[in-house]
Motif scaffolding. Structure first.
Motif, PDB file in Angstrom:
ATOM      1  N   LEU A 516       0.842  -1.198   0.000  1.00 61.46           N
ATOM      2  CA  LEU A 516       0.000   0.000   0.000  1.00 61.46           C
ATOM      3  C   LEU A 516       0.875   1.246   0.000  1.00 61.46           C
ATOM      4  O   LEU A 516       0.491   2.295  -0.524  1.00 61.46           O
ATOM      5  N   ALA A 517       2.036   1.120   0.613  1.00 65.06           N
ATOM      6  CA  ALA A 517       3.013   2.205   0.650  1.00 65.06           C
ATOM      7  C   ALA A 517       4.380   1.580   0.874  1.00 65.06           C
ATOM      8  O   ALA A 517       4.504   0.512   1.472  1.00 65.06           O
ATOM      9  N   LEU A 567       4.326  -3.408   8.103  1.00 67.29           N
ATOM     10  CA  LEU A 567       3.106  -3.395   8.909  1.00 67.29           C
ATOM     11  C   LEU A 567       1.914  -3.700   8.000  1.00 67.29           C
ATOM     12  O   LEU A 567       1.955  -3.405   6.802  1.00 67.29           O
ATOM     13  N   ASN A 568       0.867  -4.273   8.583  1.00 64.02           N
ATOM     14  CA  ASN A 568      -0.361  -4.438   7.805  1.00 64.02           C
ATOM     15  C   ASN A 568      -1.353  -3.338   8.165  1.00 64.02           C
ATOM     16  O   ASN A 568      -1.126  -2.535   9.076  1.00 64.02           O
ATOM     17  N   ARG A 569      -2.477  -3.295   7.448  1.00 62.59           N
ATOM     18  CA  ARG A 569      -3.453  -2.229   7.654  1.00 62.59           C
ATOM     19  C   ARG A 569      -4.007  -2.224   9.083  1.00 62.59           C
ATOM     20  O   ARG A 569      -4.240  -1.168   9.676  1.00 62.59           O
ATOM     21  N   SER A 570      -4.223  -3.439   9.648  1.00 61.24           N
ATOM     22  CA  SER A 570      -4.732  -3.515  11.019  1.00 61.24           C
ATOM     23  C   SER A 570      -3.742  -2.937  12.017  1.00 61.24           C
ATOM     24  O   SER A 570      -4.132  -2.373  13.044  1.00 61.24           O
ATOM     25  N   ALA A 571      -2.444  -3.056  11.731  1.00 65.81           N
ATOM     26  CA  ALA A 571      -1.432  -2.457  12.606  1.00 65.81           C
ATOM     27  C   ALA A 571      -1.524  -0.934  12.566  1.00 65.81           C
ATOM     28  O   ALA A 571      -1.388  -0.262  13.588  1.00 65.81           O
ATOM     29  N   LEU A 572      -1.773  -0.381  11.376  1.00 70.38           N
ATOM     30  CA  LEU A 572      -1.931   1.067  11.275  1.00 70.38           C
ATOM     31  C   LEU A 572      -3.130   1.536  12.094  1.00 70.38           C
ATOM     32  O   LEU A 572      -3.089   2.588  12.742  1.00 70.38           O
ATOM     33  N   PRO A 578      -3.624   7.008   9.919  1.00 67.40           N
ATOM     34  CA  PRO A 578      -4.610   6.859   8.841  1.00 67.40           C
ATOM     35  C   PRO A 578      -4.003   6.661   7.459  1.00 67.40           C
ATOM     36  O   PRO A 578      -4.572   5.971   6.619  1.00 67.40           O
ATOM     37  N   ASN A 579      -2.846   7.271   7.206  1.00 61.99           N
ATOM     38  CA  ASN A 579      -2.240   7.213   5.877  1.00 61.99           C
ATOM     39  C   ASN A 579      -1.041   6.265   5.897  1.00 61.99           C
ATOM     40  O   ASN A 579      -0.079   6.490   6.639  1.00 61.99           O
ATOM     41  N   PRO A 580      -1.054   5.175   5.105  1.00 56.40           N
ATOM     42  CA  PRO A 580       0.070   4.225   5.106  1.00 56.40           C
ATOM     43  C   PRO A 580       1.424   4.882   4.847  1.00 56.40           C
ATOM     44  O   PRO A 580       2.440   4.451   5.397  1.00 56.40           O
ATOM     45  N   GLY A 605       7.621  -0.742   4.597  1.00 56.95           N
ATOM     46  CA  GLY A 605       6.437  -0.915   3.762  1.00 56.95           C
ATOM     47  C   GLY A 605       5.197  -1.214   4.577  1.00 56.95           C
ATOM     48  O   GLY A 605       5.273  -1.634   5.735  1.00 56.95           O
ATOM     49  N   VAL A 606       4.053  -0.987   3.951  1.00 60.52           N
ATOM     50  CA  VAL A 606       2.749  -1.299   4.544  1.00 60.52           C
ATOM     51  C   VAL A 606       1.960  -2.110   3.524  1.00 60.52           C
ATOM     52  O   VAL A 606       1.914  -1.761   2.334  1.00 60.52           O
ATOM     53  N   VAL A 607       1.364  -3.217   3.984  1.00 59.70           N
ATOM     54  CA  VAL A 607       0.539  -4.055   3.106  1.00 59.70           C
ATOM     55  C   VAL A 607      -0.891  -4.080   3.638  1.00 59.70           C
ATOM     56  O   VAL A 607      -1.140  -3.794   4.807  1.00 59.70           O
TER      57      VAL A 607
END
Length: 808
Positions: A516-517, A567-572, A578-580, A605-607
């Protein structure tokens, strides 16, 4: 006389027999399944007094509830709570390697246990003593099947076997002191091998822990007492785990914790199958009741003549019951044959296990029900002796039953479609779940993991192997390990924890998962030798040997590496980012007990939440890092066109590199199907019940349409004589039945939606129940109604009006 009457009414008899046969077969199958599911663990004489203790932990913003507990604190419980008579623990060897002579094989059913095991549980022994079998270290009990398979005899007392724990490098020898009967099918766990514990007081690994209470003691009260004491003694500012004490008999149907010993059943499955069977049974019984009343109306004049000649209602009922019992007996025989060949006819693997007595009871109840329905018209209708007085004919009096039948059918069809849609949803959301080119080699031994890099290099030299990776958990497994952490810009006042997922550096490209980023490319990562050095360095530090030559040598090799984290989205969401893109480059460190193994680094990175685990629970917040020593699950992507060559190549290299360990694999599709076995069985069963309910509803409508049209022949002749077209007549006759199907559809939709919405609540991620499913179900029901009725209406509409007007 009876045979002649059957031949005269063969159409009605055939329809009834088909329906009753199917109903009886379904009754036996579902009764057998439900009886088996409800009987789990009841064979233990003290089953009402046995409980399993578990802990639900809430650490920061995450929680987890495994089916086992760690530490030896449970051994103190009998001293603190006198209602606890005994305690038995089962320590899994995980994927053990068992050696018997020159034979080696894997077992997921090997455990170490306490000497009190047979005091708590009532598993039978063929030989050996329950009192002494686990009294001393290095003693074992094996099952009859294991003894026969690998020794060729049950006379194995005194012989030795070796067992290697999945995470250890040295096997241990055990002397066989007992042979167990194979565990009953209705036990929530099954062991091939049980071994004694070397030192029960020092054994503090993860264990499935069972408490035997005094007769009549309350598990709920014990749970409250333990929890109260823990809460009182807790240090200020700390959160104590939540104690759960679950009755043994409830585990199979009501326990779906992480790390269950085996996959349990589900009470939802029981209710779904009961509901499906009830639909089939009700439709068959309604068909029989309707056609029985049709036959009653057809023979009404004959019955009145017999009453005029002195016959009583009791005399008339004798013949009716004889006919009904004959039909029912034929249906029982055919239904029993269908059950006997159930697996062959349907492809289901569900074994029907019933005693003769059970079948006799069900058959007797079935006969009684059919006999009662058969004589109901004789005792509920006023049978005047006036031959000219006849009840109203036609199918309108059957409107309620027909609407009810089609309502049940539409509910069954819709439910099946929702089940299928959720299964498709599951497969679409798991990486690789629909692709048979992914081969999984799950839960490999510590030594095999140490050889992973060599193994990967060797099999990639074969053209049929496209890519190789590895991961901490197998597909569909549970990610449970979580740790506190430090991250730049994140306030740690809430002391949150995050789950850790380790994988090979190419894991995300292996499954075509994009970032995602940032990036999912870990780049160059340390070797497994570096990881071993890091662990050794930590060991020397704990021993305070920091001045040793070895320590300084290792420190020079290990220090300086900065870790790379994803990190994954749930970690964010956990971190409030809010923004990866805002997470990229942030400093990050896990507070792991091996600091050098997980050094400080940054987020690269963020997935998205990639749903590698199951969809029953919400995705956990993950810190993802490339590490090799924890990755006991090897993943291989092969060329589909060279499947046999690829498997042969993998086995060849495995046998060379890991000659002491058997080669074992499965496809990723099978890995996920194991996780959702209950859902697949539900879908199969409900699909079958939906098909049967539609067939039975169609047969019922066919019979009643035939009866209705038979009594509208004169009306049809008059309409045709007055210029009515065949199309008008088809529309008139079909319209009546389609109206009933429409009413059934309106009633069925909210019922089906409510039922399946509740079922979908079992999943954290679920498919929406779209309106198109209901329209499709309604279209199926409407199409069946049209096909069923149209042929008969077309024949009636094409009849010569002169002949129709002569009809009485």
């Amino acid at each position: 006389m009876l045979i002649r009457r059957f031949l005269q009414n063969r159409k009605w008899i055939a329809i009834n027999t088909i329906g009753l046969s199917i109903a009886f077969a379904v009754t036996i199958i579902v009764y057998s399944f439900v009886r088996q599911e409800l009987s789990y663990d009841c064979f233990h004489s003290k089953s009402e007094d046995i409980y399993r203790i578990t802990l639900e932990s809430n650490t920061g913003l995450t929680s987890w509830h495994p089916a086992r507990v760690s530490g030896n604190w449970t051994m103190q419980l009998p001293e603190d709570y006198p209602e606890i008579v005994d305690i038995a623990r089962l320590f899994p060897f995980r994927k053990a390697i068992i050696t018997i002579g020159n034979k080696k094989f894997y077992s997921h059913k090997a455990y170490q246990t306490d000497s009190s095991f047979f005091k708590v549980f009532d598993f039978d022994l063929l030989s050996g003593s329950k009192e002494t079998v686990f009294a001393y270290p290095h003693q074992a009990a094996i099952t009859k099947s294991l003894a026969l398979k690998y020794f060729g005899s049950v006379d194995v007392i005194g012989k030795e076997i070796e067992v290697l724990h999945q995470r250890e490098s040295q096997s241990k020898a055990y002397t066989i002191k007992a042979v167990m009967e194979d565990f009953p099918a209705n036990s929530h766990f099954h062991a091939d091998l049980l071994c004694s514990i070397e030192d029960p007081k020092k054994q503090n690994e993860w264990a499935y822990t069972y408490l035997l209470l005094e007769p009549g003691a309350s598990g709920k009260n014990l749970q409250t007492n333990i929890q109260s004491k823990w809460d009182r003694n807790a240090r200020e500012g700390t959160t104590t785990p939540t104690i759960h004490i679950q009755a043994l008999r409830d585990i199979h149907l009501y326990s779906h914790k992480t790390r269950e010993m085996e996959q349990n059943g589900n009470i939802t499955t029981v209710f779904l199958l009961l509901g499906g069977a009830l639909i089939v049974l009700l439709i068959a019984i309604l068909n029989y009741s309707n056609l029985n009343y049709v036959q009653f109306l057809t023979e009404l004049k004959n019955l009145k003549i017999r009453m005029i000649n002195g016959a009583s209602r009791f005399d008339l009922s004798q013949r009716t019951i004889a006919e009904a019992f004959t039909q029912a007996l034929i249906a029982i025989v055919i239904g029993t044959i269908l059950v006997w060949d159930f697996e062959f006819l349907t492809g289901f693997s569900f074994p029907v296990q019933l005693k003769t007595f059970d079948v006799l009871i069900l058959a007797s109840a079935f006969l009684l029900l059919i006999g009662t329905i058969a004589i109901v018209p004789l005792f509920t209708k006023k049978l005047s002796k006036t031959l000219s007085a006849t009840p109203a004919r036609g199918a309108k009096k059957f409107v309620v039953s027909l609407v009810f039948q089609f309502m049940l059918s539409i509910v069954a069809i819709t439910s099946t479609l929702v089940l299928q849609k959720q299964i498709d949803f599951i497969n679409n959301h798991h990486p690789g779940a629909q692709d048979s080119c992914y081969v999984i080699m799950p839960k490999n031994t510590w030594e095999a993991v140490q050889q992973y890099e060599t193994f990967k290099e060797k099999i990639l030299s074969h053209p049929s192997i496209l890519e190789v990776s590895s991961a901490l958990e197998e597909p569909g497994g549970d990610i449970l390990d979580n740790f506190r952490f430090e991250m730049e810009g994140v306030d740690d006042t809430d002391k949150p924890t995050i789950n850790i997922f380790t994988c090979d550096s190419n894991f995300f490209s292996f499954f075509n998962i994009e970032a995602l980023a940032g990036t999912v490319n870990f780049g160059e990562t340390p070797s497994i030798q570096w990881e071993n050095n890091a662990m050794y360095l930590n060991s020397l530090r704990r021993q305070k040997a920091t001045d040793s030559k070895k320590y300084k040598e290792l420190e020079a090799k290990v220090t300086g590496y900065r870790e790379k984290y994803l990190l994954n989205r749930s970690a964010l969401k956990l971190l409030g980012i809010p923004n990866p893109k805002d997470a990229i480059g942030k400093r990050f460190r896990l507070n792991f007990n091996q600091p050098e193994l997980f050094p400080e680094g940054e987020i690269i990175g963020v997935v998205d939440d990639f749903h590698y685990t199951n969809l029953f629970r919400e995705e956990k917040p993950l810190a993802i890092v490339s590490k090799k020593m924890f990755n006991s699950n090897f993943l291989v992507r092969i060329d589909k066109k060279q499947k046999s060559e690829a498997l042969a190549a993998i086995k060849k290299e495995w046998d060379k590199i890991n000659p002491n360990y058997p080669f074992q694999y499965e496809f990723i599709t099978d890995s996920y199907q194991k996780v959702y076995a209950n859902e697949y069985n539900e879908m199969k069963a409900l699909s079958l019940f939906a098909v049967l309910s539609v067939i039975l509803s169609a047969l019922g409508m066919y019979a009643l349409a035939s009866y209705s049209i038979q009594h509208k022949i004169k009306e049809i002749g008059i309409r045709k004589a007055n210029g009515g077209s065949i199309g008008d007549i088809l529309l008139m006759l079909n319209g009546e039945f389609l109206k009933w199907v429409g009413i059934a559809f309106v009633i069925a939709c909210p019922i089906a939606w409510s039922l399946m919405n509740n079922w979908l609540n079992n999943f954290a991620y679920r498919t929406p129940i779209g309106w198109e499913l209901f329209l499709f179900s309604g279209a199926i029901a409407t199409g069946i109604a049209i096909l069923t009725v149209s042929w008969q209406t077309w024949k009636a509409a094409n009849q010569d009006p002169v002949e129709a007007l002569k009809y009485e």
